[in-house]
Scaffold this active site. Structure first.
Site, PDB file in Angstrom:
ATOM      1  N   CYS A  78       0.851  -1.201   0.000  1.00 51.81           N
ATOM      2  CA  CYS A  78       0.000   0.000   0.000  1.00 51.81           C
ATOM      3  C   CYS A  78       0.890   1.256   0.000  1.00 51.81           C
ATOM      4  O   CYS A  78       1.558   1.544   0.988  1.00 51.81           O
ATOM      5  CB  CYS A  78      -0.903  -0.038   1.230  1.00 51.81           C
ATOM      6  SG  CYS A  78      -1.746   1.504   1.597  1.00 51.81           S
TER       7      CYS A  78
ATOM      8  N   CYS B  25       0.197   3.744   2.740  1.00 57.95           N
ATOM      9  CA  CYS B  25       0.622   3.199   4.035  1.00 57.95           C
ATOM     10  C   CYS B  25       2.112   3.447   4.245  1.00 57.95           C
ATOM     11  O   CYS B  25       2.528   3.877   5.326  1.00 57.95           O
ATOM     12  CB  CYS B  25       0.365   1.692   4.096  1.00 57.95           C
ATOM     13  SG  CYS B  25      -1.355   1.209   3.930  1.00 57.95           S
TER      14      CYS B  25
END
Length: 106
Positions: free
Chosen positions: A31, A34
């Site tokens: 991600c 993230c």
């Protein structure tokens, strides 16, 4: 900056029993947002050390915990106070927005 401890599902109940304010960072290595948020949350954790507890959960490795806390999008920051979910922030956020949301729970 402060390296966040990886939380495993088996440790979740102990975390709830600690009380106070806790932030759980649900993330995954694939991600992009993230990965970009990790230094931000680590910086906030360092600044709020002693006031709030910070942990991270790899949603791919702990899918049942992510499901139990209704995490559908990454990154998701679940904010707990005394073992209860009181807020959640989703996606890439400016540091001040996330830190303000956490500090408002003290």
């Amino acid at each position: 900056m402060s390296e966040l401890k990886e939380l495993k599902t088996a440790e979740y109940q102990d975390l709830l029993n600690q009380g106070g304010v806790t932030v759980i960072d649900f993330w995954a290595p694939w991600c992009g947002y993230c990965v970009r948020m990790m230094p931000v949350i680590e910086e906030i954790a360092g600044e709020l050390a002693g006031k709030a507890n910070f942990v991270k959960v790899n949603a791919d490795e702990e899918p049942s915990l992510a499901r139990d806390l209704q995490v559908e999008v990454l990154p998701t920051f679940v904010i707990l106070k005394d073992g209860e979910v009181v807020d959640r922030k989703i996606g890439f956020l400016p540091k001040g927005d996330l830190q303000g949301a956490i500090e408002s729970k003290f």
